[in-house]
Structure formats: structure tokens, C-alpha cells
Write a protein that holds these residues in place. Sequence first.
Motif, PDB file in Angstrom:
ATOM      1  N   ASN A 111       0.717  -1.177  -0.081  1.00 54.88           N
ATOM      2  CA  ASN A 111      -0.010  -0.022   0.056  1.00 54.88           C
ATOM      3  C   ASN A 111       0.764   1.195  -0.108  1.00 54.88           C
ATOM      4  O   ASN A 111       1.989   1.186   0.254  1.00 54.88           O
ATOM      5  N   TRP A 123       1.061   3.740   1.802  1.00 57.76           N
ATOM      6  CA  TRP A 123       1.815   4.295   3.043  1.00 57.76           C
ATOM      7  C   TRP A 123       3.118   3.573   3.304  1.00 57.76           C
ATOM      8  O   TRP A 123       4.061   4.275   3.356  1.00 57.76           O
ATOM      9  N   ARG A 124       3.218   1.993   3.077  1.00 56.51           N
ATOM     10  CA  ARG A 124       4.368   1.314   3.257  1.00 56.51           C
ATOM     11  C   ARG A 124       5.523   1.819   2.026  1.00 56.51           C
ATOM     12  O   ARG A 124       6.686   2.039   2.388  1.00 56.51           O
ATOM     13  N   ASP A 128       7.102   3.179  13.592  1.00 51.17           N
ATOM     14  CA  ASP A 128       5.812   3.236  13.149  1.00 51.17           C
ATOM     15  C   ASP A 128       4.857   1.933  13.946  1.00 51.17           C
ATOM     16  O   ASP A 128       3.764   2.448  14.218  1.00 51.17           O
ATOM     17  N   ARG A 129       5.359   0.794  14.210  1.00 51.10           N
ATOM     18  CA  ARG A 129       4.369  -0.167  15.162  1.00 51.10           C
ATOM     19  C   ARG A 129       5.174  -0.580  16.170  1.00 51.10           C
ATOM     20  O   ARG A 129       6.446  -0.656  16.171  1.00 51.10           O
ATOM     21  N   PHE A 137      -1.509   5.625  18.717  1.00 53.36           N
ATOM     22  CA  PHE A 137      -2.681   5.159  17.995  1.00 53.36           C
ATOM     23  C   PHE A 137      -4.173   4.962  18.885  1.00 53.36           C
ATOM     24  O   PHE A 137      -4.995   5.279  18.272  1.00 53.36           O
ATOM     25  N   PRO A 190      -1.069  -0.971  15.629  1.00 56.07           N
ATOM     26  CA  PRO A 190      -1.845   0.211  15.575  1.00 56.07           C
ATOM     27  C   PRO A 190      -3.684  -0.457  15.385  1.00 56.07           C
ATOM     28  O   PRO A 190      -4.513   0.273  15.814  1.00 56.07           O
ATOM     29  N   ARG A 225      -5.993   1.542  17.686  1.00 57.82           N
ATOM     30  CA  ARG A 225      -6.969   2.132  17.248  1.00 57.82           C
ATOM     31  C   ARG A 225      -8.571   1.529  17.534  1.00 57.82           C
ATOM     32  O   ARG A 225      -9.398   2.482  17.598  1.00 57.82           O
ATOM     33  N   PHE A 238      -5.602  -4.133   6.808  1.00 54.21           N
ATOM     34  CA  PHE A 238      -4.979  -2.571   6.309  1.00 54.21           C
ATOM     35  C   PHE A 238      -4.893  -2.866   4.837  1.00 54.21           C
ATOM     36  O   PHE A 238      -4.384  -1.992   4.365  1.00 54.21           O
ATOM     37  N   ASN A 267      -7.524   2.099   8.313  1.00 56.74           N
ATOM     38  CA  ASN A 267      -6.771   2.988   7.504  1.00 56.74           C
ATOM     39  C   ASN A 267      -7.312   3.354   6.377  1.00 56.74           C
ATOM     40  O   ASN A 267      -8.424   2.921   5.783  1.00 56.74           O
ATOM     41  N   ASP A 290      -4.395   7.890   8.406  1.00 54.03           N
ATOM     42  CA  ASP A 290      -3.351   7.767   7.462  1.00 54.03           C
ATOM     43  C   ASP A 290      -3.100   9.280   6.831  1.00 54.03           C
ATOM     44  O   ASP A 290      -2.275   9.828   7.059  1.00 54.03           O
ATOM     45  N   CYS A 296      -1.551   9.874   9.936  1.00 53.24           N
ATOM     46  CA  CYS A 296      -0.523   8.879  10.310  1.00 53.24           C
ATOM     47  C   CYS A 296       0.543   8.937   9.556  1.00 53.24           C
ATOM     48  O   CYS A 296       0.547   8.336   8.525  1.00 53.24           O
TER      49      CYS A 296
HETATM   50  O1  GYE Z   1      -1.744   3.046   9.313  1.00 54.80           O
HETATM   51  C1  GYE Z   1      -1.270   1.207   7.547  1.00 54.80           C
HETATM   52  C2  GYE Z   1      -0.031   0.815   7.409  1.00 54.80           C
HETATM   53  O2  GYE Z   1       1.630   0.807  10.822  1.00 54.80           O
HETATM   54  C3  GYE Z   1       0.625   2.918  11.224  1.00 54.80           C
HETATM   55  O3  GYE Z   1       0.177   0.297   8.666  1.00 54.80           O
HETATM   56  C4  GYE Z   1       1.161   1.775  10.272  1.00 54.80           C
HETATM   57  C5  GYE Z   1      -0.068   1.250   9.614  1.00 54.80           C
HETATM   58  C6  GYE Z   1      -1.018   2.439   8.586  1.00 54.80           C
HETATM   59  O4  GYE Z   1      -0.161  -0.617   6.714  1.00 54.80           O
HETATM   60  O5  GYE Z   1      -1.792   2.108   6.461  1.00 54.80           O
END
Ligand code: GYE
Length: 323
Positions: free
Chosen positions: A46, A48-49, A122-123, A144, A176, A180, A204, A230, A258, A278
Motif C-alpha cells: 500500500n 503508506w508502506r 511506526d509499530r 494510535f 495500530p 485504534r 489494512f 486506514n 493515515d 499518520c
Molecule cells: O496506518 C497502515 C499501514 O503501522 C501505522 O500500517 C502503520 C499502519 C498504517 O499498513 O496504512
Amino acid sequence: MKQAKLMVLAAALTVTAVALAADTGLPKLAKKATYKVGFAQTESNNPWRIAQTQSMQDEAKKLGWQLVYTDAQGSAAKQVADVRSMIAQKVDAIFLSPREEKPLAPVILEAKKAGIPVFLIDRNVDQSLAKAGNDYVTFIGSNFIQEGQRVGQWIAKKTNGKANIIELEGTTGSSPANDRKKGFDDVIAKNPGMKILASQTGDFSRDKGRQVMETLLQAHPEVDVVYAHNDEMAIGAIAALEAAGRKPGKDVLVLSIDGGREAVQLVVDGKIAYVVECNPKFGPKAYSTLKDYAAGKKINAKIINPDREFHSANAAKLLPSAY
Ligand code: GYE
């Protein structure tokens, strides 16, 4: 003779003290002009990654550091193996985005034992299995729980506390997704008119979000709010809603977390009502934290990124700054 014996004893004590420090404390990191660091990514399915990886690579290049990059392709087991290979390659430090809270904790302890400092970005991981500031240097990322609370509070305000909600959860066992949900549940507990009709994981992912929404929509046609953990799942849910003849933004409010470019554009278009940011651009913060650590500065066990928010009143203006 006596003095010699005492000296041997003192030397033995010193060795023990050093060994103990290495056992309980975080691994030290030498100050160097350039580093070889690992980044263990969880998956690349995705935007974000992809933005996060890009930021880690760009910043390493800028600094002239060597980056050992791995992609676990959505498998916690592969990510464990990836971190082990970084340990074997004797990287100076490891940046890890642990896919899930429990399975990645033991390998953090292995890195510590090998004298390699780990920075979680991030996590986070389960604190009863590996502890920030003790087993790894720090967690850098968003709050989160607060993100989930902010979505819940926005719904409470906009619906006067009356909502029939479908919740699309992130990857099961990830921090997350856990947090969340927790933050959102805090607000639900205070608003008896806000009902979660169903809450299910969409991992996600856009496509899973769409599929899950399709099924849940048939079982719960009275839904008027969708809370997706997300953007990707929110975008998938919008496709499912539209395919069923529903009007996101009109008869169903869609909210997500996100703040990627595509989702913020959907806020501008009126299909997504509210997004908590995020931000995935971790590179500069991740590496400057490593430099501070090597310089002997005190590093907080948690470094929390500020999250903006997007809604109809600001989305057009903020769109260019969304990732
Ligand atoms: O929200 C999501 C991604 O770890 C905060 O992981 C992240 C989340 C993010 O794949 O879109």
C-alpha cells in the motif's frame, strides 16, 4: 603476594560488572561518520508502506549510510528471519516496523544479545515481551489510541451520539489495529447511542476492506458510519458501498486514519468525512534519533509523532502536503 591476589580479584570483579551491564542495559553504539543500518519492512502492498520505505532509503542516501532493506511481504515469520539475517550481517543498528505485537518481540531480544541496538518505527511490540528503553532503544510513531479516540469523538459530535457503525480493523495482532480499536472503544463506552454493528479485520488492505464491507453491508444495511483503521480499507469500503447503490458522504459517513493523497482527495470530493493523519515519512527522525543515541544523549522510550487531521474545511488546502 597479598596485593597481587587482591588485584586479580578486582580485575575479576570488573569483568563481571561489564558483563552484567551488557546483559541488562541497551547495546552501545559507537559514534561513526557512516553507519550500516537495517530496515525490516513488514509489507509493500500500500502507498503508506511505499512512502515509508522511500523515506528510509532517501534519507540513508542523503547521509551516505548503507541500508540493508528487507520486505517481509506480510509474513511475521519472514520478518523474524529478515531481522536474524541483519544480525548475522552485523549491521550497526536495526530499524524495525514489527508487523504484529507478539511474534517480533523475541528477535528484538536476540539483537540485543548480539549487541545491536533496535529502534522500532511506526509499530510497537507487546511490552511484557520486550520493553522500550530496556530491550530496544525507543518506539517512534503515532499515538494510535488517541487516533481511535479522535475518530470516535468526531463521530459523536457529528451524529449527536447516534450512529450505526461498521468498523474495519487493521492487521490482527498489530499495535495500530489493537490501539485504534481501544481508543475508539473508549468513546463508544461513553456514548450509548453509538453502536458497533460489526467489527472485522480487513488487514489494512484495500481489496480485503472492499470484500469485508461487501459482506457486512448485506448483514447490516442500517449502517450509517464506517470507521476504517486506514485509508486503504476506507477506499475499498467506498467501492463496496457505491457498488451497492449507497452514497458515501451522504447516507454513510466514512472515516479513516493515515491521510494519504488519494484519501485526502476523497475528503475534498466529499466521500470521506474525516481522516486522522499518520505520517509514514520516518527517515529523518529515525536516523537523527540514532545519531543522538550514538552521541550519548538520553532517548525517550517513546517518541510520538504529531498527527494532523483532514476534513471538508481544510482538505483542499492541505492536499499538497499529504504523502
Ligand atoms: O496506518 C497502515 C499501514 O503501522 C501505522 O500500517 C502503520 C499502519 C498504517 O499498513 O496504512
